[in-house]
Write a protein that holds these residues in place. Structure first.
Motif, mmCIF file in Angstrom:
data_model
loop_
_atom_site.group_PDB
_atom_site.id
_atom_site.type_symbol
_atom_site.label_atom_id
_atom_site.label_comp_id
_atom_site.label_asym_id
_atom_site.label_seq_id
_atom_site.Cartn_x
_atom_site.Cartn_y
_atom_site.Cartn_z
ATOM 1 N N VAL A 21 54.015 44.030 49.849
ATOM 2 C CA VAL A 21 53.565 43.584 48.536
ATOM 3 C C VAL A 21 52.602 44.624 47.977
ATOM 4 O O VAL A 21 51.700 45.092 48.675
ATOM 5 C CB VAL A 21 52.828 42.227 48.640
ATOM 6 N N VAL A 22 52.803 45.007 46.720
ATOM 7 C CA VAL A 22 51.865 45.888 46.047
ATOM 8 C C VAL A 22 51.247 45.080 44.910
ATOM 9 O O VAL A 22 51.939 44.321 44.230
ATOM 10 C CB VAL A 22 52.548 47.191 45.549
ATOM 11 N N TYR A 23 49.939 45.170 44.754
ATOM 12 C CA TYR A 23 49.268 44.401 43.713
ATOM 13 C C TYR A 23 48.063 45.157 43.192
ATOM 14 O O TYR A 23 47.575 46.094 43.819
ATOM 15 C CB TYR A 23 48.865 43.015 44.220
ATOM 16 N N THR A 24 47.606 44.760 42.001
ATOM 17 C CA THR A 24 46.397 45.347 41.433
ATOM 18 C C THR A 24 45.288 44.311 41.449
ATOM 19 O O THR A 24 45.540 43.101 41.391
ATOM 20 C CB THR A 24 46.608 45.831 39.980
ATOM 21 N N ARG A 25 44.067 44.786 41.525
ATOM 22 C CA ARG A 25 42.885 43.927 41.490
ATOM 23 C C ARG A 25 41.951 44.482 40.426
ATOM 24 O O ARG A 25 41.673 45.676 40.406
ATOM 25 C CB ARG A 25 42.207 43.927 42.854
ATOM 26 N N GLN A 26 41.501 43.616 39.545
ATOM 27 C CA GLN A 26 40.556 44.034 38.514
ATOM 28 C C GLN A 26 39.150 43.973 39.098
ATOM 29 O O GLN A 26 38.740 42.951 39.634
ATOM 30 C CB GLN A 26 40.648 43.134 37.283
ATOM 31 N N ASN A 27 38.429 45.082 38.993
ATOM 32 C CA ASN A 27 37.085 45.191 39.542
ATOM 33 C C ASN A 27 36.125 45.505 38.409
ATOM 34 O O ASN A 27 36.207 46.568 37.815
ATOM 35 C CB ASN A 27 37.021 46.314 40.582
ATOM 36 N N GLU A 28 35.246 44.574 38.097
ATOM 37 C CA GLU A 28 34.308 44.802 37.006
ATOM 38 C C GLU A 28 33.264 45.835 37.421
ATOM 39 O O GLU A 28 32.674 45.765 38.489
ATOM 40 C CB GLU A 28 33.616 43.499 36.621
ATOM 41 N N ARG A 29 33.068 46.802 36.558
ATOM 42 C CA ARG A 29 32.046 47.821 36.775
ATOM 43 C C ARG A 29 31.123 47.828 35.570
ATOM 44 O O ARG A 29 31.592 47.946 34.444
ATOM 45 C CB ARG A 29 32.683 49.198 36.926
ATOM 46 N N VAL A 30 29.855 47.664 35.786
ATOM 47 C CA VAL A 30 28.915 47.650 34.679
ATOM 48 C C VAL A 30 28.349 49.049 34.512
ATOM 49 O O VAL A 30 27.814 49.629 35.447
ATOM 50 C CB VAL A 30 27.780 46.633 34.935
ATOM 51 N N LEU A 31 28.499 49.614 33.332
ATOM 52 C CA LEU A 31 27.984 50.947 33.045
ATOM 53 C C LEU A 31 26.665 50.840 32.291
ATOM 54 O O LEU A 31 26.443 49.915 31.525
ATOM 55 C CB LEU A 31 28.992 51.736 32.200
ATOM 56 N N TYR A 32 25.805 51.785 32.505
ATOM 57 C CA TYR A 32 24.525 51.836 31.815
ATOM 58 C C TYR A 32 24.617 52.884 30.728
ATOM 59 O O TYR A 32 25.203 53.936 30.914
ATOM 60 C CB TYR A 32 23.410 52.186 32.807
ATOM 61 N N ARG A 33 24.029 52.587 29.591
ATOM 62 C CA ARG A 33 24.092 53.519 28.463
ATOM 63 C C ARG A 33 22.691 53.999 28.106
ATOM 64 O O ARG A 33 22.103 53.565 27.127
ATOM 65 C CB ARG A 33 24.738 52.846 27.260
ATOM 66 N N GLY A 34 22.204 54.892 28.910
ATOM 67 C CA GLY A 34 20.941 55.545 28.603
ATOM 68 C C GLY A 34 19.705 54.689 28.742
ATOM 69 O O GLY A 34 18.686 54.978 28.151
ATOM 70 N N GLY A 35 19.733 53.639 29.485
ATOM 71 C CA GLY A 35 18.556 52.796 29.649
ATOM 72 C C GLY A 35 18.610 52.073 30.970
ATOM 73 O O GLY A 35 19.498 52.265 31.786
ATOM 74 N N SER A 36 17.642 51.207 31.159
ATOM 75 C CA SER A 36 17.590 50.474 32.412
ATOM 76 C C SER A 36 18.256 49.106 32.285
ATOM 77 O O SER A 36 18.284 48.343 33.238
ATOM 78 C CB SER A 36 16.135 50.302 32.845
ATOM 79 N N VAL A 37 18.792 48.796 31.122
ATOM 80 C CA VAL A 37 19.435 47.504 30.896
ATOM 81 C C VAL A 37 20.957 47.682 31.006
ATOM 82 O O VAL A 37 21.512 48.600 30.401
ATOM 83 C CB VAL A 37 19.075 46.960 29.490
#
Length: 173
Positions: A21-37
Motif C-alpha cells: 500500500v502506498v499512501y500520503t500523510r498530510q503533516n502540518e508545518r507552522v512557518l514563522y514570518r520574521g517574528g516570534s509568533v
C-alpha cells in the motif's frame, strides 16, 4: 450497540494478503514570518509512505517529504514506482518517485492541471484527469508522461478518481 448476528461469512474468493500500500500523510508545518509568533497560515507538508504487506514485519517506510499538498498516490504494478499529483503554482502536476527513496520527478511539466494518476495493469501507460482541453477530461499517456492523448470529451468537471479494469481494456471513474 450493534445487534449480534449469526450465520456463515459471505462466500467468495479468499482475501488477498500481502498487498503493498502506498499512501500520503498530510503533516502540518507552522512557518514563522520574521517574528516570534507562529504564522496564522500553516503550510501543509506531505509525506509519502509505503507499507509492504508481503513482508512479515510490514514496515511503514517513509519515501519522502515535500512542502506542498500531494494526493492520489498510485503504486506501479511492478511495485518499484509510485505516481502522485502535487499542487505546484496553483496547478496539479503528476510526479513519479522510485520506491527506493529517490527524488520525485515531474512527468506532467506543463501549465495545465493534471491529477489522479493511475498506472495501467501492465505498467506501460498512465491514465489521469486533466484540464488540457479547457474542461476536465480523462487522458492517457505513456508511463513516462510522453504521448498524452485525450480519451473523453464533454464529461464536465465531476471527475475525481480513476481505476483500470484488471485486463487494462477499460477505465472507470
Amino acid at each position: 450497540e450493534r445487534p449480534v448476528t449469526e450465520g456463515t461469512p459471505p462466500q467468495g474468493s479468499k482475501p488477498v494478503i500481502g498487498v503493498p500500500v502506498v499512501y500520503t500523510r498530510q503533516n502540518e508545518r507552522v512557518l514563522y514570518r520574521g517574528g516570534s509568533v507562529p504564522s496564522i497560515n500553516p503550510v501543509t507538508g506531505t509525506s509519502m509512505h509505503l507499507i509492504d504487506g508481503s513482508s512479515p514485519s510490514a514496515n511503514d517506510v517513509r519515501l519522502f517529504d515535500i512542502d506542498g499538498y500531494c494526493r492520489t498516490p498510485s503504486l506501479s504494478p511492478d511495485r518499484t514506482r509510485a505516481a502522485f499529483s502535487c499542487w505546484v503554482n496553483g496547478k496539479g502536476q503528476i510526479y513519479v518517485v522510485n520506491v527506493d527513496v529517490s527524488s520525485p520527478y515531474n512527468i506532467s511539466d506543463n501549465d495545465f492541471c493534471d491529477t489522479c494518476p493511475v498506472w495501467s495493469p501492465d505498467g506501460k501507460r498512465m491514465a489521469f484527469i486533466s484540464d488540457r482541453a479547457d474542461a476536465t477530461e480523462i487522458w492517457l499517456s505513456d508511463a513516462d508522461g510522453s504521448d498524452p492523448r485525450r480519451l473523453t470529451s464533454g464529461l464536465g468537471d465531476v471527475l475525481s478518481s480513476l481505476d483500470w479494469s484488471p485486463d487494462g481494456a477499460m477505465l472507470a471513474t
